[in-house]
Design a protein around this motif. Structure first.
Motif, PDB file in Angstrom:
ATOM      1  N   VAL A  21     -67.424 -17.733 -25.540  1.00 36.68           N
ATOM      2  CA  VAL A  21     -66.046 -17.259 -25.707  1.00 36.68           C
ATOM      3  C   VAL A  21     -65.676 -17.254 -27.185  1.00 36.68           C
ATOM      4  CG1 VAL A  21     -65.354 -18.076 -23.435  1.00 36.68           C
ATOM      5  CG2 VAL A  21     -65.121 -19.598 -25.392  1.00 36.68           C
ATOM      6  N   GLY A  22     -64.596 -16.525 -27.493  1.00 35.50           N
ATOM      7  CA  GLY A  22     -64.118 -16.450 -28.866  1.00 35.50           C
ATOM      8  C   GLY A  22     -64.514 -15.154 -29.522  1.00 35.50           C
ATOM      9  N   PHE A  23     -65.160 -15.240 -30.653  1.00 34.46           N
ATOM     10  CA  PHE A  23     -65.555 -14.071 -31.441  1.00 34.46           C
ATOM     11  C   PHE A  23     -66.843 -13.503 -30.850  1.00 34.46           C
ATOM     12  CE2 PHE A  23     -67.393 -12.213 -35.454  1.00 34.46           C
ATOM     13  CZ  PHE A  23     -66.429 -11.240 -35.627  1.00 34.46           C
ATOM     14  N   THR A  24     -66.714 -12.712 -29.805  1.00 32.12           N
ATOM     15  CA  THR A  24     -67.880 -12.228 -29.065  1.00 32.12           C
ATOM     16  C   THR A  24     -67.814 -10.714 -28.849  1.00 32.12           C
ATOM     17  OG1 THR A  24     -66.839 -12.539 -26.883  1.00 32.12           O
ATOM     18  CG2 THR A  24     -68.046 -14.417 -27.815  1.00 32.12           C
ATOM     19  N   GLU A  25     -68.971 -10.154 -28.601  1.00 33.90           N
ATOM     20  CA  GLU A  25     -69.079  -8.733 -28.247  1.00 33.90           C
ATOM     21  C   GLU A  25     -70.404  -8.522 -27.543  1.00 33.90           C
ATOM     22  OE1 GLU A  25     -69.102  -4.296 -30.362  1.00 33.90           O
ATOM     23  OE2 GLU A  25     -68.733  -6.098 -31.559  1.00 33.90           O
ATOM     24  N   SER A  26     -70.366  -7.825 -26.430  1.00 36.14           N
ATOM     25  CA  SER A  26     -71.590  -7.480 -25.713  1.00 36.14           C
ATOM     26  C   SER A  26     -71.490  -6.031 -25.267  1.00 36.14           C
ATOM     27  CB  SER A  26     -71.803  -8.400 -24.506  1.00 36.14           C
ATOM     28  OG  SER A  26     -70.722  -8.286 -23.595  1.00 36.14           O
ATOM     29  N   VAL A  27     -72.576  -5.512 -24.771  1.00 37.87           N
ATOM     30  CA  VAL A  27     -72.646  -4.092 -24.424  1.00 37.87           C
ATOM     31  C   VAL A  27     -72.625  -3.949 -22.898  1.00 37.87           C
ATOM     32  CG1 VAL A  27     -73.895  -1.941 -24.782  1.00 37.87           C
ATOM     33  CG2 VAL A  27     -74.076  -3.783 -26.471  1.00 37.87           C
ATOM     34  N   GLU A  28     -71.722  -3.133 -22.402  1.00 33.84           N
ATOM     35  CA  GLU A  28     -71.620  -2.896 -20.970  1.00 33.84           C
ATOM     36  C   GLU A  28     -72.747  -1.969 -20.495  1.00 33.84           C
ATOM     37  OE1 GLU A  28     -69.515  -4.501 -19.023  1.00 33.84           O
ATOM     38  OE2 GLU A  28     -68.845  -5.551 -20.826  1.00 33.84           O
ATOM     39  N   ILE A  29     -72.951  -1.990 -19.197  1.00 36.06           N
ATOM     40  CA  ILE A  29     -74.039  -1.220 -18.597  1.00 36.06           C
ATOM     41  C   ILE A  29     -73.945   0.271 -18.918  1.00 36.06           C
ATOM     42  CG2 ILE A  29     -74.894  -0.381 -16.376  1.00 36.06           C
ATOM     43  CD1 ILE A  29     -76.090  -2.997 -17.068  1.00 36.06           C
ATOM     44  N   GLU A  30     -72.747   0.843 -18.860  1.00 35.98           N
ATOM     45  CA  GLU A  30     -72.595   2.279 -19.114  1.00 35.98           C
ATOM     46  C   GLU A  30     -73.132   2.665 -20.489  1.00 35.98           C
ATOM     47  OE1 GLU A  30     -70.267   0.275 -18.054  1.00 35.98           O
ATOM     48  OE2 GLU A  30     -69.186   1.133 -16.345  1.00 35.98           O
ATOM     49  N   ALA A  31     -72.784   1.862 -21.491  1.00 37.45           N
ATOM     50  CA  ALA A  31     -73.236   2.160 -22.850  1.00 37.45           C
ATOM     51  C   ALA A  31     -74.747   1.982 -22.987  1.00 37.45           C
ATOM     52  CB  ALA A  31     -72.499   1.264 -23.843  1.00 37.45           C
ATOM     53  N   LEU A  32     -75.276   0.944 -22.354  1.00 39.63           N
ATOM     54  CA  LEU A  32     -76.730   0.748 -22.387  1.00 39.63           C
ATOM     55  C   LEU A  32     -77.456   1.881 -21.685  1.00 39.63           C
ATOM     56  CD1 LEU A  32     -77.211  -3.082 -21.741  1.00 39.63           C
ATOM     57  CD2 LEU A  32     -77.565  -1.823 -23.872  1.00 39.63           C
ATOM     58  N   ALA A  33     -76.871   2.374 -20.598  1.00 35.93           N
ATOM     59  CA  ALA A  33     -77.491   3.488 -19.873  1.00 35.93           C
ATOM     60  C   ALA A  33     -77.568   4.730 -20.745  1.00 35.93           C
ATOM     61  CB  ALA A  33     -76.696   3.774 -18.595  1.00 35.93           C
ATOM     62  N   ARG A  34     -76.532   4.963 -21.540  1.00 33.80           N
ATOM     63  CA  ARG A  34     -76.551   6.121 -22.440  1.00 33.80           C
ATOM     64  C   ARG A  34     -77.665   5.977 -23.480  1.00 33.80           C
ATOM     65  NH1 ARG A  34     -70.839   5.665 -21.836  1.00 33.80           N
ATOM     66  NH2 ARG A  34     -70.679   4.381 -23.722  1.00 33.80           N
ATOM     67  N   VAL A  35     -77.813   4.777 -24.031  1.00 32.87           N
ATOM     68  CA  VAL A  35     -78.873   4.533 -25.011  1.00 32.87           C
ATOM     69  C   VAL A  35     -80.248   4.733 -24.368  1.00 32.87           C
ATOM     70  CG1 VAL A  35     -79.974   2.797 -26.475  1.00 32.87           C
ATOM     71  CG2 VAL A  35     -77.471   2.955 -26.386  1.00 32.87           C
ATOM     72  N   ALA A  36     -80.433   4.172 -23.178  1.00 33.33           N
ATOM     73  CA  ALA A  36     -81.718   4.250 -22.494  1.00 33.33           C
ATOM     74  C   ALA A  36     -82.083   5.696 -22.164  1.00 33.33           C
ATOM     75  CB  ALA A  36     -81.684   3.397 -21.224  1.00 33.33           C
ATOM     76  N   ARG A  37     -81.115   6.443 -21.650  1.00 37.08           N
ATOM     77  CA  ARG A  37     -81.389   7.841 -21.295  1.00 37.08           C
ATOM     78  C   ARG A  37     -81.716   8.659 -22.536  1.00 37.08           C
ATOM     79  NH1 ARG A  37     -77.118   7.133 -17.554  1.00 37.08           N
ATOM     80  NH2 ARG A  37     -75.643   8.020 -19.039  1.00 37.08           N
ATOM     81  N   HIS A  38     -80.963   8.435 -23.600  1.00 33.80           N
ATOM     82  CA  HIS A  38     -81.182   9.212 -24.831  1.00 33.80           C
ATOM     83  C   HIS A  38     -82.559   8.937 -25.422  1.00 33.80           C
ATOM     84  CE1 HIS A  38     -80.189  11.329 -28.510  1.00 33.80           C
ATOM     85  NE2 HIS A  38     -80.561  10.261 -29.217  1.00 33.80           N
ATOM     86  N   GLN A  39     -83.024   7.689 -25.286  1.00 37.09           N
ATOM     87  CA  GLN A  39     -84.300   7.299 -25.872  1.00 37.09           C
ATOM     88  C   GLN A  39     -85.465   7.402 -24.889  1.00 37.09           C
ATOM     89  OE1 GLN A  39     -84.723   6.649 -28.979  1.00 37.09           O
ATOM     90  NE2 GLN A  39     -82.697   6.181 -29.803  1.00 37.09           N
ATOM     91  N   GLY A  40     -85.184   7.693 -23.641  1.00 36.41           N
ATOM     92  CA  GLY A  40     -86.244   7.862 -22.659  1.00 36.41           C
ATOM     93  C   GLY A  40     -86.913   6.574 -22.228  1.00 36.41           C
TER      94      GLY A  40
END
Length: 337
Positions: free
Chosen positions: A223-242
């Motif tokens: 908790v606090g100063f955090t940031e993570s990547v949601e599934i939707e954004a990861l899916a876009r990266v994965a699809r773009h990179q194959g």
């Protein structure tokens, strides 16, 4: 040494009326073992027990071996899904389904429609497809096995990218880096413990990359100063990179936990809808069924995983299948009780 001369023989003790009474309860072989063990103890210590104490020891030895090890308890810990206490209690319908199939032959790997051998995980595949929206589904004996199988079949000898803040350890010392190493995949860490962004994953992809792995931190929070990547954004990266997007969802829920006054947990169907290629989760946590590992996702990916030789080593048994089927039926009829 002279004192040991007073030690009776095994035969003499076994023929006593008290010993014969124990034979009636425990059987001759077990009482014989207990008599031998009790006499050996006296011989080792050099202390000759009186007959009553000796018989009490014999009875205790036999009783200890027959003591039930797995016993029902009352969970007053405050932790509902307590691993040490068996996680989720199964619904009565699931327990009865397992009992009904336990002492009988069954269609575990036999398709009565074709008369040919079937695949055991197909028995629940249609239910899981309906409930989750997955193209294909399979089941193994637990979630850890599902993750190991998934990584071994899809990424052995290749790279798998994981956010540094998701390199979790769960109960029993199960660590994601260790599982990755056992699978033969090469772990590539990205981001920092508290902050990881989509561009961190994208920048780490190379021609050797097989997949991005998202791991749900179900037993801790940063908790606090955090940031993570949601599934939707990861899916876009994965699809773009194959590359593939894999999701270790851990506890796995089909229901909106917030509606029951609980903390929000990601749902299985939401992850699949967001673009996950293959998801692994437990059957015995938030799902409320028996211990099992669910593999859900694209048909081609599930088929690749289940064709791997390791799949046979982690396959599900008939009692678990019966209980899981009954549990899923409660979701079908919306009668979770």
């Amino acid at each position: 040494m002279d004192a040991l001369r007073a030690l009776p023989s095994v035969h003499q003790v076994l023929e006593l009326a008290e010993a014969q009474a124990l034979v009636t309860v425990h059987g001759r072989a077990l009482v014989l073992f207990a008599v031998q063990r009790a006499l050996d103890e006296e011989r080792t210590t050099g202390t000759i027990a009186d007959p009553a104490a000796r018989m009490a020891r014999i009875e205790a030895l036999a009783g200890e071996l027959r003591r039930p090890r797995l016993r029902p308890v009352i969970n007053a810990t405050g932790v509902v899904l307590h691993t040490n206490l068996g996680r989720a209690p199964m619904a009565s319908a699931a327990a009865q389904a397992a009992a009904n199939i336990a002492g009988r032959y069954s269609t575990l790997e036999f398709d009565p429609r074709t008369g040919r051998r079937g695949r055991r995980h197909d028995l629940v595949a249609d239910l899981l497809r309906y409930l989750t929206g997955a193209e294909e589904a399979a089941v193994v004996n637990n979630c850890a096995a599902a993750v190991l199988l998934m990584l071994t079949a899809l990424a052995k000898g290749k790279e798998v990218i994981v956010g540094r803040g998701e390199l979790v350890e769960i109960g029993g010392g199960f660590r994601m880096p260790d599982v990755m190493r056992l699978s033969g995949a090469r772990l590539v860490e990205v981001g920092t413990t508290n902050r990881t962004r989509a561009e961190d994953y994208a920048a780490a992809i190379t021609p050797k990359t097989a997949a991005i792995l998202k791991v749900h931190a179900s037993n801790f929070q940063v908790v606090g100063f955090t940031e993570s990547v949601e599934i939707e954004a990861l899916a876009r990266v994965a699809r773009h990179q194959g590359v593939l997007l894999l999701h270790d969802l851990g506890s796995g829920s089909l229901l909106d936990t917030a509606a029951y006054g609980l903390a929000v947990e990601p749902r299985i169907q939401d992850s699949l809808r967001a673009g996950t290629d293959l998801l692994a989760c437990s059957g015995d946590k938030l799902l409320g069924g028996p211990q099992a590992g669910l593999l859900l996702g694209r048909a081609e990916v599930v088929d690749r995983v289940m064709k791997h030789p390791l799949a046979r080593a982690v396959r599900i048994d008939k009692l678990t299948l019966a209980a899981l089927t009954a549990t899923l039926d409660l979701y079908l009829t919306q009668s979770m009780a």
